[in-house]
Write a protein that holds these residues in place. Structure first.
Motif, PDB file in Angstrom:
ATOM      1  N   HIS A   1      -1.136   5.687  -5.205  1.00 34.04           N
ATOM      2  CA  HIS A   1       0.159   4.998  -5.144  1.00 34.04           C
ATOM      3  C   HIS A   1       0.539   4.912  -3.804  1.00 34.04           C
ATOM      4  CE1 HIS A   1       1.306   9.207  -5.374  1.00 34.04           C
ATOM      5  NE2 HIS A   1       2.549   8.798  -4.782  1.00 34.04           N
TER       6      HIS A   1
ATOM      7  N   TYR B   1      -1.802   1.780  -2.061  1.00 34.01           N
ATOM      8  CA  TYR B   1      -1.333   0.469  -2.826  1.00 34.01           C
ATOM      9  C   TYR B   1       0.099   0.583  -3.380  1.00 34.01           C
ATOM     10  CZ  TYR B   1      -6.527   0.261  -2.934  1.00 34.01           C
ATOM     11  OH  TYR B   1      -7.538   0.502  -2.567  1.00 34.01           O
ATOM     12  N   LYS B   2       1.009   0.914  -2.435  1.00 35.62           N
ATOM     13  CA  LYS B   2       2.487   1.080  -2.711  1.00 35.62           C
ATOM     14  C   LYS B   2       2.861  -0.442  -3.246  1.00 35.62           C
ATOM     15  CE  LYS B   2       3.660   0.962   2.274  1.00 35.62           C
ATOM     16  NZ  LYS B   2       3.741   1.578   3.230  1.00 35.62           N
ATOM     17  N   TYR B   3       2.784  -1.215  -2.759  1.00 31.94           N
ATOM     18  CA  TYR B   3       3.267  -2.677  -3.321  1.00 31.94           C
ATOM     19  C   TYR B   3       2.677  -3.029  -4.475  1.00 31.94           C
ATOM     20  CZ  TYR B   3       5.053  -3.003   1.235  1.00 31.94           C
ATOM     21  OH  TYR B   3       5.678  -2.706   2.672  1.00 31.94           O
ATOM     22  N   PHE B   4       1.401  -2.745  -5.036  1.00 36.55           N
ATOM     23  CA  PHE B   4       0.599  -3.066  -6.122  1.00 36.55           C
ATOM     24  C   PHE B   4       1.300  -2.126  -7.185  1.00 36.55           C
ATOM     25  CE2 PHE B   4      -2.890  -2.124  -8.956  1.00 36.55           C
ATOM     26  CZ  PHE B   4      -3.021  -3.409  -9.625  1.00 36.55           C
TER      27      PHE B   4
ATOM     28  N   ALA C   1       4.293  -0.704  -6.928  1.00 35.22           N
ATOM     29  CA  ALA C   1       5.745  -1.235  -7.380  1.00 35.22           C
ATOM     30  C   ALA C   1       5.680  -2.278  -8.299  1.00 35.22           C
ATOM     31  CB  ALA C   1       6.423  -1.471  -5.824  1.00 35.22           C
ATOM     32  N   TYR C   2       4.691  -3.356  -7.981  1.00 31.11           N
ATOM     33  CA  TYR C   2       4.727  -4.471  -8.743  1.00 31.11           C
ATOM     34  C   TYR C   2       4.288  -4.189 -10.260  1.00 31.11           C
ATOM     35  CZ  TYR C   2       2.840  -8.692 -11.284  1.00 31.11           C
ATOM     36  OH  TYR C   2       2.522  -9.531 -12.156  1.00 31.11           O
TER      37      TYR C   2
ATOM     38  N   ASP D   1       6.861  -4.827 -13.334  1.00 25.70           N
ATOM     39  CA  ASP D   1       6.408  -5.666 -14.590  1.00 25.70           C
ATOM     40  C   ASP D   1       6.335  -5.025 -15.765  1.00 25.70           C
ATOM     41  OD1 ASP D   1       4.894  -8.138 -15.449  1.00 25.70           O
ATOM     42  OD2 ASP D   1       3.426  -6.835 -15.907  1.00 25.70           O
TER      43      ASP D   1
END
Length: 83
Positions: free
Chosen positions: A44, A47-50, A52-53, A57
């Motif tokens: 995490h 890939y912090k933006y992934f 967060a997405y 979602d």
């Protein structure tokens, strides 16, 4: 419930079919499982933006789950959550 469009009438169902609900639920379960796995592997951070997405979602999906897809509240949440 029927919707009149032009000269024809289209039947509108007020809820999703069983197959659609099952697929929607499975998708949410797999998304949450992916979130847990990313957290466990400490990915995490990479890939912090992934990450967060996926959280956003999942929250949107869980917030509209009890609503009818044809309701006003569902429409507002959908519009507010899409870029």
């Amino acid at each position: 419930m029927n919707a009149k469009i032009g000269s024809g009438t289209i039947a509108v169902t007020s809820s999703l079919s069983l197959l659609e609900r099952c697929l929607w639920g499975l998708s949410t379960v797999f998304t949450i499982a992916l979130l847990v796995q990313l957290w466990r592997e400490k990915l995490h951070v990479v890939y912090k933006y992934f990450f967060a997405y996926l959280i956003f979602d999942s929250l949107v999906t869980l917030s509209v789950a009890p609503l009818s897809p044809h309701s006003y509240a569902y429409g507002l949440i959908y519009i507010a959550s899409k870029p």
